[in-house]
Design a protein around this motif. Structure first.
Motif, short mmCIF file in Angstrom:
data_model
loop_
_atom_site.label_atom_id
_atom_site.label_comp_id
_atom_site.label_asym_id
_atom_site.label_seq_id
_atom_site.Cartn_x
_atom_site.Cartn_y
_atom_site.Cartn_z
N VAL A 159 36.34 83.12 33.37
CA VAL A 159 36.69 83.68 32.07
C VAL A 159 35.58 83.37 31.07
CG1 VAL A 159 38.37 83.43 30.19
CG2 VAL A 159 39.16 83.56 32.54
N GLY A 160 35.33 84.32 30.16
CA GLY A 160 34.35 84.07 29.10
C GLY A 160 32.95 84.52 29.44
N LYS A 161 32.79 85.32 30.49
CA LYS A 161 31.45 85.70 30.92
C LYS A 161 31.25 87.20 31.03
CE LYS A 161 30.75 81.44 33.41
NZ LYS A 161 30.64 80.78 34.71
N GLU A 186 38.78 86.78 25.66
CA GLU A 186 38.71 87.98 26.50
C GLU A 186 40.13 88.36 26.90
OE1 GLU A 186 34.41 87.46 28.75
OE2 GLU A 186 36.21 86.77 29.75
N GLN B 101 33.52 76.13 28.74
CA GLN B 101 33.53 76.90 27.51
C GLN B 101 34.39 76.18 26.46
OE1 GLN B 101 35.38 80.73 27.84
NE2 GLN B 101 34.42 81.51 26.00
N ARG B 119 37.76 75.08 28.30
CA ARG B 119 38.23 75.82 29.48
C ARG B 119 37.16 75.79 30.55
NH1 ARG B 119 40.03 81.19 27.61
NH2 ARG B 119 37.84 81.49 27.24
N HIS B 120 37.58 75.47 31.75
CA HIS B 120 36.67 75.59 32.89
C HIS B 120 36.74 77.04 33.36
CE1 HIS B 120 35.40 75.07 37.17
NE2 HIS B 120 34.54 74.26 36.60
N SER B 121 35.68 77.53 34.00
CA SER B 121 35.68 78.93 34.41
C SER B 121 36.76 79.23 35.44
CB SER B 121 34.30 79.35 34.93
OG SER B 121 33.91 78.48 35.96
#
Lengths: 373, 370
Positions: A159-161, A186, B101, B119-121
């Protein structure tokens, strides 16, 4: 000669110590004091690290620390230790569970005073690469003022990419600058397998500054390609299977609300399990279509059944769980159903007040009825 | 250049009657329970009174109030200057920097400890707290908390093949003001937002106000737009909300104008430029004047005088002329770019900034530099 004598005495002493240690281990039948890492959940690849002290001693949680190996080295054998839970397994054994599971490919260092430091690397597991399974709208022609796209993935994504891993190129191969809104948060579904992308609404809305200066992100009459980078990692940190692309042609802006009264209703016959079908002349929003409709009998109850969307989201069909009965049925449609340009049943995305003055309807539902004979 | 805003309010109860829910004796945390609040995601943080931290959890569609018990001043009046924050977080969590993040940041106004939602991915949500120049993890295993579900009045959602709803109200901002927790959320399906006001302490039967925003570009094209960030504040003793939207206009409306079931007009006071999304809004008293400070995705921190906003009586109704990239109330750009998070830190401002050399720095800025 005297030297040889000394060596011989030293060897005998070492042998004696070794035998004593072995004897102790046999006597107590337990793991030797030390630090080890082990796989505790094979399916989810969860590793933990454990420290054992000698029998008769008590393990002290505060003395046990685990570090990223790079941090340990950079900070000269100290630095920030990893946060986690320390679980007392027995008087002499302590397990460490990090807040985040140890990551594949990363090297860690575990330390406990008086014991050898353990350096361990989490091995890489076999995995099936994540793929893009669908992109909506899936048709090849989209309106100039398209508002949204949905990307579906085969597994949970990071998430976030999205912003750095997506781009749109025009027919000449040039990248379109920033067509999507850089949105935080997102818009993922709960399982992070579907991402909703918004084209920059400030550029789509007529007369806002971004629209006046830059125009809409896509231009009518042009062909574009959406590129999804392979570098976009899934939640496990693995690259996608490959780079994905989808090309589309851009047609005129759509500024009209969908009109249910203009839709075709294909009615089933009584006692049959035939599907009920609604058909319209444009593509509607795939996600909203899946929850826009419900079918009601004359007693005012909703009918159970399965829905399917037609090609290019230009039709919807409903197969009931039990046969249709003679009589009048109603279809309830949520007014928030949108077309590809964000026009919903109550109002267009940006309503021209010169052409359509006054208030817009504020109804939550629209109704259609049909007769089963 | 002018612009009109229509606020369409859908009330499921009476918002205003809940505005002084906490008039009885006792602590706000009296009804809290102890345990693990089972937070699935941390999308937004905000502090209320008594060291209570509000966490917006979009995945679980709820707001959690956590009693941090962090209610004594840490004596950090001088401020904070922490470098390589992302590397420090990665070291604390045993992860790669690229996997981490920082989702939101909130300063406890009592202790001035900084809380970070990280937050981790892989989706894991974690709460971290500064301890001087160090970071520590705040465990959620046994905390004192209270939870409110964000109910959806039209919740007949389609499920995927495994029976899960694909629809999420992504929480974009959260704030506490005068006995109310306010939450803005974006839908991941329809192009709309909700703006909810929940009386705090949370009751079994909640009072929700959902607000949908319409605005008109220069009096001609009326559109709806989801709220990205907002801030409640008192303007001349009257409660107001200043909000910015995903299409960038900055809008001001009075809480007193909000009436159940009526359409309320707010004022678009500025458009803040292209390809720009506002991230946080603060309200600061600097000398005799009070200001809004805003950090943005692609513009420096902006400083806008509240008096200019209050005095801006007309809606933006004239088309933009020339090549101006912004319109409406004037603002000053402060020399802080790439500020990812911003909050008040006593009478200073705490910024999380990506520096030109790539360093992610957390530092306080004194008033005379704003």
């Amino acid at each position: 000669m005297p030297t040889m004598h000394v060596v011989s005495l030293k060897s005998t002493f070492l042998l004696l110590i070794f035998s004593l240690l072995c004897g102790l281990q046999i006597l107590y039948g337990q793991t030797q004091a030390g630090i080890l890492f082990k796989l505790v959940d094979k399916e989810r690849a969860i590793w933990e690290v454990e420290v054992s002290v000698e029998e008769g001693q008590a393990v002290v949680a505060d003395k046990f620390a685990v570090y990223l190996a790079d941090e340990w080295k950079a900070k000269h054998r100290e630095g920030q230790s990893i946060a986690g839970r320390k679980i007392i397994v027995s008087d002499t054994i302590l397990a460490f569970h990090p807040i985040l599971p140890f990551s594949e490919g990363l090297t860690y260092v575990a330390t406990y005073p008086g014991l050898n430091t353990l350096t361990f690397t989490i091995p890489t597991q076999a995995y099936t690469p994540t793929t893009v399974v669908a992109i909506y709208p899936n048709r090849d022609t989209i309106p100039e003022n398209i508002l949204k796209m949905y990307l579906h993935f085969s597994a949970k994504m990071s998430v976030g990419k999205s912003y750095v891993n997506l781009c749109i190129t025009n027919g000449a191969g040039d990248t379109i600058p920033l067509p999507f809104l850089d949105l935080d948060p997102e818009l993922w579904n709960e399982n992070s397998t579907r991402l909703t992308l918004w084209f920059d609404p400030g550029r789509i809305k007529r007369d806002l500054v971004p629209n006046q200066l830059l125009g809409t992100p896509l231009e009518k009459g042009q062909t574009y390609t959406l590129h999804i980078s392979r570098e976009w990692t899934d939640a496990a940190g693995h690259l996608l299977d490959r780079t994905f692309q989808k090309s589309f042609y851009v047609s005129e802006a759509d500024r009209s609300t969908p009109l249910p009264d203009d839709w075709d209703i294909h009615t089933p016959t009584a006692q049959s399990m035939q599907p009920l079908m609604l058909q319209w002349e444009e593509s509607l929003d795939e996600a909203l279509l899946r929850r826009a409709f419900s079918v009601w009998n004359k007693e005012g109850q909703t009918i159970a059944g399965n829905i399917e969307l037609g090609q290019s989201q230009m039709s919807w069909s409903f197969s009931p769980d039990s046969p249709w009965k003679k009589g009048t049925y109603k279809i309830r449609i949520k007014s928030n159903l949108e077309d590809l340009a964000g026009n919903n049943l109550n109002r267009p995305f940006d309503r021209d007040l010169m052409k359509n003055p006054g208030e817009t309807p504020d109804t939550p539902f629209y109704w259609l009825s049909f007769e089963v004979k | 250049m002018k612009n009109t805003l229509l606020l369409v309010l859908f009330f499921c109860g009476t918002l205003l009657s809940a505005s002084h829910a906490n008039t009885s004796e006792g602590s706000l945390t009296d009804g809290f329970i102890t345990g693990n609040p089972a937070i699935k995601s941390m999308n937004a943080l905000a502090f209320g009174p008594e060291g209570i931290l509000f966490v917006g959890d979009a995945q679980a569609a709820s707001v959690i109030a956590i009693q941090t018990k962090d209610i004594t001043s840490a004596g950090l009046k001088e401020g904070i200057n922490m470098k390589k924050v992302d590397e420090k977080i990665a070291a604390l969590l045993g992860a790669k920097v690229a996997e981490i993040q920082i989702v939101d940041m909130a300063v406890n106004p009592i202790s001035q400890y900084v809380y970070l939602a990280v937050r981790h991915s892989n989706g894991t949500a974690m709460l971290l707290k500064t301890d001087g120049e160090k970071l520590e993890h705040v465990s959620m295993e046994k905390v004192s908390y209270s939870k409110a579900a964000l109910s959806n009045p039209v919740a007949e959602d389609a499920k995927d093949r495994r029976g899960r709803s694909m629809r999420v109200w992504a929480i974009s901002d959260i704030a506490y003001h005068d006995g109310k927790v306010m939450v803005s959320g974006l839908s991941n399906e329809e192009f709309s937002s909700t703006f909810r006001s929940i009386a705090f302490p949370f009751k079994d039967k909640q009072v929700h106000a959902s607000l949908e925003i319409y605005h008109a570009a220069h009096g001609r094209y009326e559109t709806t737009s989801p709220i990205k960030t907002f801030m409640p504040f008192d303007l001349n003793g009257s409660p107001h909300i200043v909000a910015s939207y995903t299409c960038t206009p900055l809008v001001l409306f009075s809480m007193n104008d909000i009436k159940a079931g009526e359409h309320t007009k707010g004022r678009t006071v500025a458009e803040l430029g292209n390809r720009n999304t506002p991230l946080d809004i603060l309200h600061m008293q600097l000398g005799d004047e009070s200001y809004f400070l805003m950090n943005n995705t692609s513009r420096p921190v902006m400083k806008i005088a509240v008096s200019d906003v209050a005095a801006y009586k007309d809606y933006l109704t004239e088309p933009v002329k020339g090549n101006s990239e912004t319109a409406g109330v004037e603002y000053t750009s402060l020399p802080y770019v790439n500020v990812l998070q911003m909050d008040k830190f006593g009478d200073q401002v705490l910024m999380l900034q990506r520096k030109a050399d790539g360093d992610l720095a957390l530092f306080t800025t004194k008033k005379n530099r704003l």
